[in-house]
Write a protein that holds these residues in place. Structure first.
Motif, short mmCIF file in Angstrom:
data_model
loop_
_atom_site.label_atom_id
_atom_site.label_comp_id
_atom_site.label_asym_id
_atom_site.label_seq_id
_atom_site.Cartn_x
_atom_site.Cartn_y
_atom_site.Cartn_z
N LEU A 51 10.60 5.71 -4.22
CA LEU A 51 9.65 4.62 -3.99
C LEU A 51 9.66 4.30 -2.50
CD1 LEU A 51 10.44 2.24 -6.99
CD2 LEU A 51 8.57 3.89 -6.78
N MET A 52 8.48 4.33 -1.89
CA MET A 52 8.33 4.04 -0.47
C MET A 52 7.36 2.87 -0.33
SD MET A 52 8.00 8.03 0.73
CE MET A 52 7.84 7.67 2.47
N ALA A 53 7.89 1.73 0.10
CA ALA A 53 7.09 0.51 0.18
C ALA A 53 7.04 -0.02 1.60
CB ALA A 53 7.66 -0.56 -0.75
N VAL A 54 5.85 -0.42 2.03
CA VAL A 54 5.70 -1.13 3.30
C VAL A 54 5.21 -2.53 2.97
CG1 VAL A 54 3.39 -0.12 3.70
CG2 VAL A 54 4.65 -1.20 5.59
N PHE A 55 5.92 -3.51 3.49
CA PHE A 55 5.60 -4.92 3.27
C PHE A 55 4.90 -5.46 4.51
CE2 PHE A 55 9.10 -3.90 0.53
CZ PHE A 55 8.80 -4.55 -0.64
N ASP A 56 3.72 -6.01 4.32
CA ASP A 56 2.94 -6.63 5.39
C ASP A 56 3.34 -8.09 5.44
OD1 ASP A 56 1.03 -7.55 7.16
OD2 ASP A 56 -0.69 -6.95 5.96
N VAL A 57 4.13 -8.45 6.45
CA VAL A 57 4.70 -9.80 6.55
C VAL A 57 4.03 -10.54 7.70
CG1 VAL A 57 6.81 -11.16 6.82
CG2 VAL A 57 6.91 -8.93 5.70
N MET A 58 3.19 -11.49 7.36
CA MET A 58 2.49 -12.24 8.40
C MET A 58 2.67 -13.75 8.28
SD MET A 58 -1.51 -11.86 7.20
CE MET A 58 -2.13 -13.04 8.37
N GLN A 59 3.24 -14.22 7.17
CA GLN A 59 3.43 -15.65 6.96
C GLN A 59 4.89 -16.03 7.17
OE1 GLN A 59 1.76 -15.56 2.94
NE2 GLN A 59 0.20 -17.00 3.67
N ALA A 165 0.94 0.45 12.73
CA ALA A 165 2.13 0.73 11.91
C ALA A 165 1.76 0.84 10.43
CB ALA A 165 3.18 -0.36 12.13
N LEU A 166 0.91 -0.06 9.93
CA LEU A 166 0.52 -0.03 8.52
C LEU A 166 -0.20 1.27 8.18
CD1 LEU A 166 -0.61 -3.72 8.08
CD2 LEU A 166 1.32 -2.62 6.92
N LEU A 167 -1.10 1.70 9.04
CA LEU A 167 -1.83 2.95 8.79
C LEU A 167 -0.90 4.16 8.84
CD1 LEU A 167 -5.11 2.27 10.77
CD2 LEU A 167 -4.88 2.55 8.30
N GLN A 168 -0.07 4.22 9.86
CA GLN A 168 0.82 5.37 9.99
C GLN A 168 1.82 5.46 8.84
OE1 GLN A 168 0.68 5.82 14.84
NE2 GLN A 168 2.65 5.58 13.90
N LEU A 169 2.38 4.34 8.44
CA LEU A 169 3.32 4.35 7.32
C LEU A 169 2.64 4.79 6.02
CD1 LEU A 169 5.30 1.16 8.28
CD2 LEU A 169 6.30 3.44 8.02
N GLN A 170 1.42 4.33 5.80
CA GLN A 170 0.70 4.74 4.60
C GLN A 170 0.36 6.23 4.66
OE1 GLN A 170 -1.97 1.50 2.81
NE2 GLN A 170 -1.67 0.84 4.95
N ASP A 171 0.08 6.75 5.85
CA ASP A 171 -0.14 8.18 6.00
C ASP A 171 1.13 8.98 5.68
OD1 ASP A 171 -2.80 7.92 6.68
OD2 ASP A 171 -2.47 8.19 8.84
N GLN A 172 2.29 8.36 5.88
CA GLN A 172 3.58 9.01 5.58
C GLN A 172 3.98 8.87 4.12
OE1 GLN A 172 6.43 7.28 8.32
NE2 GLN A 172 5.08 7.64 10.06
N GLY A 173 3.16 8.20 3.31
CA GLY A 173 3.44 8.08 1.89
C GLY A 173 3.93 6.71 1.44
N TYR A 174 4.09 5.78 2.36
CA TYR A 174 4.47 4.42 1.98
C TYR A 174 3.28 3.75 1.30
CZ TYR A 174 8.79 4.53 4.73
OH TYR A 174 10.02 4.83 5.20
N ARG A 175 3.57 2.89 0.33
CA ARG A 175 2.53 2.14 -0.37
C ARG A 175 2.60 0.69 0.09
NH1 ARG A 175 1.30 6.66 -0.91
NH2 ARG A 175 1.11 7.82 -2.84
N LEU A 176 1.44 0.13 0.39
CA LEU A 176 1.35 -1.23 0.90
C LEU A 176 1.61 -2.25 -0.19
CD1 LEU A 176 0.61 -3.17 3.22
CD2 LEU A 176 -1.77 -3.00 2.46
N ILE A 177 2.50 -3.19 0.12
CA ILE A 177 2.75 -4.33 -0.76
C ILE A 177 2.43 -5.58 0.06
CG2 ILE A 177 4.45 -5.65 -2.06
CD1 ILE A 177 5.80 -3.05 -2.77
N LYS A 178 1.43 -6.29 -0.39
CA LYS A 178 0.94 -7.46 0.31
C LYS A 178 0.92 -8.64 -0.65
CE LYS A 178 -1.56 -9.55 3.57
NZ LYS A 178 -0.79 -10.31 4.49
N PHE A 179 1.61 -9.71 -0.30
CA PHE A 179 1.63 -10.91 -1.13
C PHE A 179 0.94 -12.03 -0.42
CE2 PHE A 179 5.21 -8.59 -2.93
CZ PHE A 179 4.93 -8.71 -4.27
#
Length: 179
Positions: A51-59, A165-179
């Motif tokens: 499982l490869m997850a990228v967390f978009d943390v902006m808050q 970073a979000l685009l490159q990580l997703q290109d590497q197979g990471y899946r975006l997790i956004k809450f």
């Protein structure tokens, strides 16, 4: 009628059992990321997968003495999957931090100067990075929010932007997790 009673009884006792459970931390990040065990899950976890997850943390919380729950989500992700039997080596995590959450990356002196207390996220971010998680800071937010990379917690990486970073990580197979 008997079916309704049986269904109610099953839901009542199942709910009671689930409510009686306690959250626990670990095994990857023992001090953070409490989770519940889910016995009887019908959608089975592929314990042999990756499982490869990228967390978009902006808050960030308004209270600067609180741990950022959006960062702690990464610890929960690691803890729950490892506790359910996945090899931690098969859990890949990246956090892309920008916007309001930028100051959550400050080292203790920088945080103290800005908010009058030590950074409550320091131990959590350090533990995440020690477990292999990448913490990537948006360069655009660094400048806009006046948070120089030199004042961030050791190990934080600087990217051209969060978008990059979000685009490159997703290109590497990471899946975006956004809450």
């Amino acid at each position: 009628m008997k079916l309704k009673i049986l269904l109610f009884t099953t839901l009542f006792y199942t709910g009671t059992i689930l409510l009686a459970q306690e959250k626990h931390t670990g095994p990857v990040i023992p001090e953070f990321g409490p989770v519940w065990d889910i016995p009887g899950a019908t959608y089975q976890l592929d314990k042999d997968g990756t499982l490869m997850a990228v967390f978009d943390v902006m808050q960030s919380p308004e209270d600067h003495t609180q741990v950022n729950p959006w960062i702690e989500t990464a610890a929960r992700f690691l803890n729950m999957h490892a506790a359910a039997g996945m090899d931690p080596e098969n859990l890949k995590v990246a956090l892309v931090v920008h916007n309001q959450a930028s100051t959550d990356l400050l080292d203790h002196p920088g945080y103290q100067e800005r908010f009058g207390s030590e950074n409550p996220n320091h131990a959590l971010l350090s533990a995440l990075m020690e477990s292999g998680a990448q913490v990537i800071f948006c360069g655009q937010s660094s400048i806009a929010r006046q948070v120089p990379i030199e004042q961030t917690i050791e190990g934080v990486q600087l990217s051209l932007s969060a978008m990059t970073a979000l685009l490159q990580l997703q290109d590497q197979g990471y899946r975006l997790i956004k809450f």
